[in-house]
Write an enzyme that holds these catalytic residues in place. Sequence first.
Site, PDB file in Angstrom:
ATOM      1  N   ASN A  80     -39.210 -57.558 -58.249  1.00  0.00           N
ATOM      2  CA  ASN A  80     -39.104 -57.598 -56.795  1.00  0.00           C
ATOM      3  C   ASN A  80     -38.125 -58.678 -56.365  1.00  0.00           C
ATOM      4  O   ASN A  80     -37.135 -58.906 -57.049  1.00  0.00           O
ATOM      5  CB  ASN A  80     -40.491 -57.791 -56.166  1.00  0.00           C
ATOM      6  CG  ASN A  80     -40.923 -56.574 -55.372  1.00  0.00           C
ATOM      7  OD1 ASN A  80     -40.143 -56.021 -54.604  1.00  0.00           O
ATOM      8  ND2 ASN A  80     -42.150 -56.141 -55.553  1.00  0.00           N
ATOM      9  N   ASP A 125     -43.555 -60.342 -52.839  1.00  0.00           N
ATOM     10  CA  ASP A 125     -42.746 -59.125 -52.848  1.00  0.00           C
ATOM     11  C   ASP A 125     -41.311 -59.527 -52.534  1.00  0.00           C
ATOM     12  O   ASP A 125     -40.695 -60.270 -53.274  1.00  0.00           O
ATOM     13  CB  ASP A 125     -43.308 -58.107 -51.855  1.00  0.00           C
ATOM     14  CG  ASP A 125     -42.886 -56.683 -52.168  1.00  0.00           C
ATOM     15  OD1 ASP A 125     -41.674 -56.453 -52.273  1.00  0.00           O
ATOM     16  OD2 ASP A 125     -43.761 -55.806 -52.301  1.00  0.00           O
TER      17      ASP A 125
END
Length: 224
Positions: A80, A125
Amino acid sequence: MAALGDRVVLLDEQGAIVQTLAEIEHAHPDMRLNEGKCDPFGRFVVGSMGVTRDDPDAAMYSIDPDGTLRTLHGGFGVTNGFEWSDDGSIMYLTDTSTSTVYRADYFPDGALGELEPFLVGQPSDGLALDTDGAFWNGLSGAGKVVRWDAEGDITLEIDVPAPAVTSVAFGGPGLDTLFIGTARDGLTEEDLRAAPLSGAIFRVDGVATGRPVNRFGSAPTDPN
């Protein structure tokens, strides 16, 4: 540029594919490409993730402007948020499956050094770095964006009316608008009733100023 399931492509202004730059052979069929961002030296860096398995079979790749593909590192669960220091000598990269943002030396030829845990303990994330050197991080499943300082301490939290926060990026004419992406994928009907704005893109103005994005095929700029 866009990362599809197993290839990286160039698009025209209408979104049509005009060229396939690289095709990536995953470790098994239940995988797809995930995060992608250009590095300070004009390469496109992209990572993969497992769709149905939790095995650490994902990897991170770089694609040169001439289409040369190489594997930078393997052993991830969900690759990510990517970022780099101003001079490009340090890369920050996230494995959401281990709730860890790593950092590593990054070299002009695109080689990646040894990974070192940096931000630990949050479902990190997307990642963005502002002009003050602070990190802005979407927390997947937590419905929040957090700001980390250079020592790895959370200094601000922004609640988002959607639990599945994904990517964050600075934009706008002055790069002073924080855009926050969220997802609907994987949420139950009950989840969506509780958070009907899931899947929306949100904006927060004036919290920080972002850095100009790197461009594919561009030469590095002098940070001084």
